[in-house]
Design an enzyme around this catalytic site. Structure first.
Site, PDB file in Angstrom:
ATOM      1  N   ASP A  55      40.108 -53.962 -19.855  1.00 28.97           N
ATOM      2  CA  ASP A  55      41.114 -53.499 -18.886  1.00 28.97           C
ATOM      3  C   ASP A  55      40.453 -52.648 -17.800  1.00 28.97           C
ATOM      4  O   ASP A  55      39.724 -51.701 -18.099  1.00 28.97           O
ATOM      5  CB  ASP A  55      42.144 -52.662 -19.666  1.00 28.97           C
ATOM      6  CG  ASP A  55      43.189 -52.008 -18.777  1.00 28.97           C
ATOM      7  OD1 ASP A  55      43.366 -52.444 -17.618  1.00 28.97           O
ATOM      8  OD2 ASP A  55      43.857 -51.061 -19.265  1.00 28.97           O
ATOM      9  N   HIS A 112      46.783 -46.191 -19.365  1.00 27.99           N
ATOM     10  CA  HIS A 112      45.483 -46.857 -19.223  1.00 27.99           C
ATOM     11  C   HIS A 112      44.362 -45.824 -19.212  1.00 27.99           C
ATOM     12  O   HIS A 112      44.448 -44.841 -18.493  1.00 27.99           O
ATOM     13  CB  HIS A 112      45.424 -47.653 -17.913  1.00 27.99           C
ATOM     14  CG  HIS A 112      46.468 -48.729 -17.817  1.00 27.99           C
ATOM     15  ND1 HIS A 112      46.220 -50.021 -18.221  1.00 27.99           N
ATOM     16  CD2 HIS A 112      47.747 -48.695 -17.380  1.00 27.99           C
ATOM     17  CE1 HIS A 112      47.312 -50.747 -18.011  1.00 27.99           C
ATOM     18  NE2 HIS A 112      48.258 -49.967 -17.504  1.00 27.99           N
TER      19      HIS A 112
END
Lengths: 556, 556
Positions: free
Chosen positions: B196, B369
């Site tokens: 990611d 995140h």
């Protein structure tokens, strides 16, 4: 009314943009700024948004003067439209502004082919008489040269409209805001302060514009290849600093984008910008120099669709082809609403292999609007009896009001205004009067006015689901269909997947006509209504979509 | 091909959203995630954007399994569309995911009336055999419970697809990311890491989700009136913390918005959310409690058009009427592109007199995140032989590649991929193969597919300038006009100002027909072409606008 001072904001309150304030005393009017704003995404096909200035049209003969605080579109952009309207019924009033403001506005009026406008370059400190008012412009600092506040004095006292400002102690032109004159006015006691609220939510004070130059030079020093800097074309001092940084590092400079070239020319004519000899090159020549000897200054910092930088990011700018090794520097921040276009532009630049540096990566941008402590300083300098925050959405107006109270202004003397709501002040006190017409009018192509809601609603339907047109040819005698109906569509996708849909719609049309004929419906408009309802219902059942359905009945 | 491992990203590279990765070995396929994204403003009338998964349609029979890392739309939203297509030619493959993921997806498939899907709740650590692969889900932390990375092992080695993750050491459910298992995999040596990239541009490490609760409680403590908290409905742990803060301060909680109620129900069923007895009240009952005893948890943190909060801001929510004294807390940040809608919502809330607190005012939001240091940790834990960053626009992919190099990965082993570009790995090394079909397909109403550009182009024209339809009735014998032409328009404003324009257009139609008749033009399509060109030209001259012009010729 004649004994009260009226301050009527026609734009800029509860919103960002289209700033316009009317100051009225003894039936005479002074206008401060005539700004515009840009359409929201759901204002489809609209080019510009103006304040509704019906009030000025009706009072055209009473306008003594227009004062423009600075040359940004949200403060001057509506001027051509305002002049055209009020000029239709009365002689044009004189228009005043700083040197650059006047030069930019002249050029804009010229594009609109509005000539013979009495427009005057007005020096800060110069006293201008306008009917019952004495008006004075006061030098301020902002992200464009020659920005001024406007002090409008009548026998009741002085109204100070700040325009956009910051208290930059080290501006690039070395002429800081005229704090002394503000203090002087404050000594006499300002009656009403209408202050810029843009950065009220940022604590502390803003960075000086001149802090940007050294950081630009540092960043340039780390770039091995070509450099493209994008900024607002009107930010002449920023352009100056880019040129200086380029010169310091022995790089040539090319100007790209129509408004960039135009504003630099105006800035040079006025002595606001100094370009060292031999540094400017034509964009067509940049390939003649090694990559590390080139800086391009470009429009497009907001990702505007036809701007030079946007075209570079799509690989279709005629002179500048971005490639690996190039660095694009955004010396600007995104105006709220432009984030998506800016991000898209940045992403495309990365895709081409070039690097991007934004104000998040290095301090290469300074805001033109003062932060909270500067807004407090303005209040402490001017000692206003009343405060009405301007230039801000509802949130900022509220915060600015709270800030004024924190500085010691009596909460009763802080007015949270709205567009169209006049603040009336007389010897007895201050309060809001009856609302006047205000709002927005749209510019669409060459026309402008109060766009019928129905036109925008239709555009929304058309943009979402497209259009079906069914044309039926019926006998004038009995209303029966005499030729196969035509079905045409635009903006409706996937129709080739819908086997025989068009044939089926034709059948639905025939069926609707037969039913109407049987029911003796003969009036064309009624026939069309039925046809519309029947076809719209059928299309929804088949497509689960609601395109605009337009029935046309031709009688033969 | 059979001896190489192929990793083919079909979405999520060079963009934010619609994540989908195909892992292939020995002609067998495992799919990780089937996400969607939302349309850009110029994708008019489009509801959803899916990855072009033609590749999967053609290889339907080869798909061994689908693994879903977590329940967010950008990772699971395309599943109903994918299943419908691949299910048309092959039995559906098994679908695996964590408990909440599976519960949310089941509910979504139900809405799409897709039944009998072999979908399995898979525990982290459980080994799943899928053709030539052994697949294992590994517990990660994210802004939704039950998020997992997926480790896919074939005889060449292990491919680790991280999904969205952060290394939260104190997650609300007290089960941190399984660092030990990642380290174990790293000990054996991961072949390829697909990580990611969302927050690669943020230095340091992300705030723990559990840091949000105490700050919420502090902010609540300063609110005297009602509190409305808006957040993502899927952020179950955030909702838990809002409930806890409300409970601590003796406030009741009402859930508002369909997805908020639904997700809280699913969360409670799975034990992810614990609601103290008696604290939940029906939104209809909130007026029965004093203002300082009420917290409303609402959807709408992104300013979504029909969301509960947006309706409150417009003053038309059936249960919650915002007023002075209320505080609306945005426990979320704006997803890029939503800033304008969020700002508009906030401005309207201020206009109603209520206050707003956002994550800029207090630390009441934590990203799901990981930041740069967490991405580095992932690399150091897993010791990948090759790295291909995923989930990011071109900028983030580039930065993630640079980050990997900074951690010591050989630049030759870092691959900056693109959607449709397969990375092929065999004993000899790794490199990109021939590109496969990839891109986007649109969902418009109930249909989806590769929308003809022409439909979108037409919508753009219709939305910008509206449409003119001219209907001419001509004689089949000599092509001459036999009835007055009809002129109809939609979405074209200001026409009442254009004196006699419609009459003039009718004249232009007659003129065009006469000319065509004189020139012996008899073919209907040619007649229409001439009519289109003549009318379009005439309209542009008069209006300086380019509406879509649609000529219809009826022969009688």
């Amino acid at each position: 009314m004649s004994s009260a001072l009226r301050i009527l904001p026609l734009g800029g309150l509860g919103e960002i943009g289209k700033n316009m304030t009317v100051v009225e005393y003894d039936v005479r009017i002074v206008v401060v700024d005539t700004g515009l704003s840009f359409p929201a995404p759901d204002q489809l096909g609209i080019d510009l948004v103006l304040p509704d200035f019906a009030y000025l049209r009706e009072r055209a003969a009473d306008i003594e003067a227009v004062f423009l605080t600075h040359g940004h579109e949200d403060h001057v952009g509506a001027l051509p439209f305002v002049l055209r309207e009020i000029g239709a019924t009365a002689p044009l009033p004189p228009i005043h502004g700083g040197a650059l403001t006047v030069a930019m506005v002249r050029s804009k009026l010229d594009e609109h082919r509005i000539r013979d406008v009495p427009i005057y370059e007005t020096q800060p400190g110069e006293a201008v008489t306008a009917g019952p008012f004495e008006v004075e412009m006061i030098k301020m600092a902002h992200s464009i040269p020659d920005a001024c506040a406007v002090a409008i004095t009548c026998e009741l006292g002085t109204t100070l409209v700040t325009g956009d400002y910051k208290f930059d102690q080290t501006p690039v032109d070395r002429v800081p805001a005229d704090v002394s004159r503000l203090a002087e006015l404050g000594g006499e006691g300002v009656l009403l302060l209408c202050g810029d609220s843009t950065n009220v939510d940022r604590p502390g004070i803003s960075e000086s514009e001149s802090s940007v130059g050294p950081h630009l030079e540092q960043v340039f020093g780390r770039c091995g290849g070509r450099i493209v800097v994008t900024s607002f074309a009107s930010n002449i001092h920023r352009v100056q600093q880019v040129i200086d940084a380029a010169a310091a590092l022995g790089r040539k400079v090319a100007l790209v984008g129509r408004s960039m070239r135009k504003n630099v020319n105006i800035g040079r004519d006025l002595g606001h910008i100094e370009v060292p000899d031999g540094i400017l090159v034509n964009p067509r020549e940049i390939d003649d120099f090694p990559d590390h000897r080139v800086v391009v200054i470009s429009t497009g910092s907001q990702g505007e669709p036809l701007s030079a930088l946007r075209r570079m990011s799509h690989g279709d700018h005629p002179q500048v082809e971005l490639r690996a090794g190039d660095t694009v520097i955004f010396s600007a921040t995104s105006i709220p609403g432009n984030e998506r276009a800016v991000n898209e532009t940045i992403n495309r630049i990365y895709q081409l292999g070039a690097d991007v540096i934004t104000a998040r990566d290095a301090p290469i941008h300074a805001s033109g609007h003062g932060y909270a402590e500067e807004l407090k300083l303005m209040i402490n300098l001017t000692h206003p009896r009343y405060v009405m925050p301007v230039h801000g959405d509802h949130r900022r107006l509220r915060l600015h009001g709270q800030l004024a109270e924190a500085v010691g202004i009596d909460p009763e003397s802080v007015f949270r205004g709205e567009n169209g709501l006049p603040l009336e002040i007389d010897g007895g006190g201050a309060g809001f009067g009856e609302p006047e017409q205000a709002g927005m009018i749209f510019v669409d192509g060459v026309d402008f006015g109060d766009i019928e809601d129905v036109a925008l609603r239709d555009r929304r339907m058309l943009s979402a689901d497209g259009i079906f047109i069914v044309v039926a040819t019926v006998s004038a005698q009995d209303g029966r269909s005499v030729a196969p109906p035509e079905v045409i569509f635009r903006g409706v996708p996937f129709l080739e997947q819908a086997d025989g849909l068009l044939d089926d719609i034709r059948d639905a049309v025939e069926e609707s006509l037969t039913r109407s004929a049987t029911e003796q419906v003969r009036e064309i408009s009624l026939l069309q209504d039925h046809l519309h309802d029947d076809v719209a219902k059928y299309v929804y059942e088949r497509l689960k979509r609601r395109p605009l359905v337009l029935p046309v009945v031709v009688e033969v």
